[in-house]
Motif scaffolding. Structure first.
Motif, PDB file in Angstrom:
ATOM      1  N   GLY A   1       0.886  -1.099   0.137  1.00  0.00           N
ATOM      2  CA  GLY A   1      -0.003   0.164  -0.091  1.00  0.00           C
ATOM      3  C   GLY A   1       0.829   1.258  -0.024  1.00  0.00           C
ATOM      4  N   VAL A   2       0.427   2.388  -0.491  1.00  0.00           N
ATOM      5  CA  VAL A   2       1.049   3.563  -0.326  1.00  0.00           C
ATOM      6  C   VAL A   2       0.492   4.563   0.693  1.00  0.00           C
ATOM      7  N   ARG A   3       1.212   4.954   1.617  1.00  0.00           N
ATOM      8  CA  ARG A   3       0.898   5.769   2.703  1.00  0.00           C
ATOM      9  C   ARG A   3       1.031   7.212   2.170  1.00  0.00           C
ATOM     10  N   PRO A   4      -0.011   7.999   2.316  1.00  0.00           N
ATOM     11  CA  PRO A   4      -0.007   9.428   2.063  1.00  0.00           C
ATOM     12  C   PRO A   4       0.463  10.405   3.159  1.00  0.00           C
ATOM     13  N   ALA A   5       1.518  10.999   2.786  1.00  0.00           N
ATOM     14  CA  ALA A   5       2.558  11.863   3.870  1.00  0.00           C
ATOM     15  C   ALA A   5       2.643  12.903   3.586  1.00  0.00           C
ATOM     16  N   PHE A   6       2.534  14.037   4.580  1.00  0.00           N
ATOM     17  CA  PHE A   6       2.929  15.294   4.480  1.00  0.00           C
ATOM     18  C   PHE A   6       4.603  15.364   4.792  1.00  0.00           C
ATOM     19  N   PRO A   7       5.179  16.541   4.285  1.00  0.00           N
ATOM     20  CA  PRO A   7       6.794  16.321   4.828  1.00  0.00           C
ATOM     21  C   PRO A   7       6.909  16.227   6.444  1.00  0.00           C
ATOM     22  N   ASP A   8       6.260  16.597   7.203  1.00  0.00           N
ATOM     23  CA  ASP A   8       6.448  16.482   8.703  1.00  0.00           C
ATOM     24  C   ASP A   8       6.023  14.870   9.008  1.00  0.00           C
ATOM     25  N   ASN A   9       5.292  14.215   8.130  1.00  0.00           N
ATOM     26  CA  ASN A   9       4.801  13.043   8.515  1.00  0.00           C
ATOM     27  C   ASN A   9       3.503  13.024   9.601  1.00  0.00           C
ATOM     28  N   VAL A  10       2.867  13.889   9.752  1.00  0.00           N
ATOM     29  CA  VAL A  10       1.940  14.355  10.678  1.00  0.00           C
ATOM     30  C   VAL A  10       0.713  14.512   9.689  1.00  0.00           C
ATOM     31  N   PRO A  11      -0.493  13.927  10.219  1.00  0.00           N
ATOM     32  CA  PRO A  11      -1.665  14.200   9.281  1.00  0.00           C
ATOM     33  C   PRO A  11      -2.254  15.798   9.378  1.00  0.00           C
ATOM     34  N   SER A  12      -2.893  15.927   8.422  1.00  0.00           N
ATOM     35  CA  SER A  12      -3.729  17.422   8.557  1.00  0.00           C
ATOM     36  C   SER A  12      -4.931  17.291   7.979  1.00  0.00           C
ATOM     37  N   ILE A  13      -5.856  18.503   8.615  1.00  0.00           N
ATOM     38  CA  ILE A  13      -6.819  18.913   8.021  1.00  0.00           C
ATOM     39  C   ILE A  13      -6.765  20.201   7.342  1.00  0.00           C
ATOM     40  N   VAL A  14      -6.834  20.145   5.857  1.00  0.00           N
ATOM     41  CA  VAL A  14      -6.459  21.314   5.211  1.00  0.00           C
ATOM     42  C   VAL A  14      -7.763  22.025   4.700  1.00  0.00           C
ATOM     43  N   LEU A  15      -8.141  23.269   5.108  1.00  0.00           N
ATOM     44  CA  LEU A  15      -9.372  23.883   4.730  1.00  0.00           C
ATOM     45  C   LEU A  15      -9.181  24.797   3.555  1.00  0.00           C
ATOM     46  N   LYS A  16     -10.195  24.429   2.581  1.00  0.00           N
ATOM     47  CA  LYS A  16     -10.095  25.211   1.298  1.00  0.00           C
ATOM     48  C   LYS A  16     -11.351  25.698   0.832  1.00  0.00           C
ATOM     49  N   ASP A  17     -11.307  26.693   0.158  1.00  0.00           N
ATOM     50  CA  ASP A  17     -12.632  27.251  -0.413  1.00  0.00           C
ATOM     51  C   ASP A  17     -13.432  27.727   0.770  1.00  0.00           C
ATOM     52  N   ASN A  18     -12.893  28.658   1.671  1.00  0.00           N
ATOM     53  CA  ASN A  18     -13.689  28.933   2.836  1.00  0.00           C
ATOM     54  C   ASN A  18     -14.050  27.898   3.543  1.00  0.00           C
ATOM     55  N   GLY A  19     -13.509  26.875   3.729  1.00  0.00           N
ATOM     56  CA  GLY A  19     -14.101  25.608   4.572  1.00  0.00           C
ATOM     57  C   GLY A  19     -15.021  24.841   3.812  1.00  0.00           C
ATOM     58  N   THR A  20     -15.432  25.018   2.814  1.00  0.00           N
ATOM     59  CA  THR A  20     -16.387  23.937   1.771  1.00  0.00           C
ATOM     60  C   THR A  20     -15.779  22.978   1.351  1.00  0.00           C
ATOM     61  N   ARG A  21     -14.381  22.803   1.334  1.00  0.00           N
ATOM     62  CA  ARG A  21     -13.621  21.699   0.913  1.00  0.00           C
ATOM     63  C   ARG A  21     -12.573  21.227   2.167  1.00  0.00           C
ATOM     64  N   ILE A  22     -12.638  20.247   2.503  1.00  0.00           N
ATOM     65  CA  ILE A  22     -11.746  20.040   4.027  1.00  0.00           C
ATOM     66  C   ILE A  22     -11.095  18.650   3.251  1.00  0.00           C
ATOM     67  N   TYR A  23      -9.783  19.014   3.420  1.00  0.00           N
ATOM     68  CA  TYR A  23      -8.885  17.505   3.264  1.00  0.00           C
ATOM     69  C   TYR A  23      -8.383  17.036   4.259  1.00  0.00           C
ATOM     70  N   VAL A  24      -8.654  15.757   4.473  1.00  0.00           N
ATOM     71  CA  VAL A  24      -8.076  15.261   5.482  1.00  0.00           C
ATOM     72  C   VAL A  24      -7.165  14.091   4.979  1.00  0.00           C
ATOM     73  N   ASN A  25      -5.835  14.314   5.223  1.00  0.00           N
ATOM     74  CA  ASN A  25      -4.975  13.602   4.572  1.00  0.00           C
ATOM     75  C   ASN A  25      -3.656  13.439   5.188  1.00  0.00           C
ATOM     76  N   GLY A  26      -2.568  12.736   4.581  1.00  0.00           N
ATOM     77  CA  GLY A  26      -1.271  12.528   5.157  1.00  0.00           C
ATOM     78  C   GLY A  26      -1.234  11.889   6.588  1.00  0.00           C
ATOM     79  N   ALA A  27      -2.061  10.813   6.445  1.00  0.00           N
ATOM     80  CA  ALA A  27      -2.212   9.999   7.943  1.00  0.00           C
ATOM     81  C   ALA A  27      -0.825   8.935   8.016  1.00  0.00           C
ATOM     82  N   PHE A  28       0.034   8.937   6.777  1.00  0.00           N
ATOM     83  CA  PHE A  28       1.498   8.137   7.108  1.00  0.00           C
ATOM     84  C   PHE A  28       1.184   7.151   7.778  1.00  0.00           C
ATOM     85  N   ARG A  29       1.829   6.683   8.605  1.00  0.00           N
ATOM     86  CA  ARG A  29       1.774   5.422   9.377  1.00  0.00           C
ATOM     87  C   ARG A  29       1.001   5.538  10.676  1.00  0.00           C
TER      88      ARG A  29
END
Ligand code: FAD
Length: 329
Positions: A257-285
């Motif tokens: 499997g391929v783990r999604p990861a941000f540079p700090d390997n910490v998951p993030s909730i990224v708010l876009k479009d004034n909070g109407t699109r919420i990315y939940v990603n980078g869960a890594f291990r």
């Protein structure tokens, strides 16, 4: 959690079968915030403890047996290093190890016992979450994708596409993890066991019914192709060195499997479009460990507009109270 909080939830999943194209199906799944602290930032450990608590509240199948860390005699310095880089372990002797895991009796003179950790058997836990989400009122569309036109004016899109969201999240990367599932009636383990090794640390997670997940490689690659011979040799060689009785085990499944990861390997909730699109990603291990924490933070944001959770990436414009009053859809 969103459905239980009263939101109208539609899950749109690209794969035709549940979990068929996910990283999640390859997970251990250890709920191991103390052990993971060996290489993860402190926030993973602190929020990981919340994650375990939430799992215990949500899922009756959590196995609360703790976890063990061992090393071959020539690698005992690895155990010392691991202890110094983590918290929450007890150093135990061979006798105590034999009480906890009789099938490891006589194999290791000492071990670290992380009593407060837990694990779940991945296939059963994923199946339970799907059933529970449906029971809470979420509707599911498989073999489907969200397009902008699908969104009604008040809808919020929560984008949990894992690595597929990398076009929208340019600093997201993939970290390949290979794992083997074996079946053995000759060895009984009750809790995850990590075998330290300078180059190829390994763990074995008991899934019940004689099944064990043996993982996992951590390779900076987005290749989701089949497991390689080299990785299979490492994983199977190390499980054999943990206990030669695993030599007669059947190989049930092997894959990557391929783990999604941000540079700090910490998951993030990224708010876009004034909070109407919420990315939940980078869960890594840490996708299993921290999924409930991420879900609670998303619910809180949608209910109150507050975005001060440590995993929420600050946005430039505040969503203010845009979502208040929409709990009934
Ligand atoms: C070998 C291995 C072992 C691991 N062990 C552990 C562990 O012990 N403990 C732990 O906490 N974590 C572990 N992890 C990490 C964990 O598995 C990941 O963090 C987690 O799976 C990430 O989940 P996710 O939902 O973000 O992504 P995914 O599980 O990949 O889910 C993304 C989903 O989005 C779908 N999708 C993609 N594009 C679209 C689209 N356009 N429209 C609709 N749907 C789409 C995909 O089909 C997929 O179902 C492990 C991972 C691996 C690989």
């Amino acid at each position: 959690m969103l459905a239980r909080a009263g939101f109208r939830v539609t899950v749109v999943e690209a794969s035709a079968e549940p979990f068929a194209a996910s990283a999640s199906r390859y997970a251990g799944a250890m709920l191991a915030p103390d052990c993971e602290a060996e290489s993860a930032p402190d926030i993973v450990r602190t929020l990981g403890h919340e994650g375990i608590k939430a799992w215990r509240d949500i899922y009756p199948g959590v196995v609360n047996g703790g976890s063990l860390v061992v090393a071959a005699p020539r690698d005992l310095s690895e155990l010392t290093r691991f202890k110094s880089q983590t918290q929450g372990s007890q150093e135990i002797d061979a006798e105590r190890l034999a009480e906890l895991e009789p099938d490891l009796a006589g194999r290791f003179s000492t071990a670290l016992f992380f009593e407060n950790e837990a694990h779940v058997a991945t296939p059963a836990a994923l199946a339970y979450l799907l059933t529970a989400a449906k029971a809470a009122g979420a509707s599911f569309h498989f073999n489907a994708e969200v397009s902008k036109q699908d969104n009604a004016t008040n809808d919020v899109t929560i984008d949990c596409r894992g690595l597929s969201a990398s076009h929208d999240l340019p600093d997201l990367r993939g970290v390949r993890g290979e794992r083997v599932v074996i079946k053995s009636a000759d060895v009984t383990l009750s809790r995850p066991v990590r075998l330290l090794h300078p180059r190829h640390p390994l763990y074995v997670v008991p899934w019940g019914d004689d099944h064990y997940m043996v993982g996992a490689t951590v390779i900076e690659s987005e290749d989701d192709g089949l497991a390689t011979v080299r990785s299979a040799l490492e994983l199977l060689g190390l499980v054999y060195s943990l206990s030669p009785a695993f030599g007669e085990a059947e190989i049930v499944d092997i894959g990557a499997g391929v783990r999604p990861a941000f540079p700090d390997n910490v998951p993030s909730i990224v708010l876009k479009d004034n909070g109407t699109r919420i990315y939940v990603n980078g869960a890594f291990r840490h996708g299993f460990l921290l999924a409930p924490v991420l879900a609670v933070a998303v619910v809180a944001f949608l209910e109150t507009g507050e975005s001060d959770h440590p995993l929420v990436k600050p946005q430039k414009t505040s969503p203010a109270t845009a979502f208040r009053g929409q709990i009934d859809g």
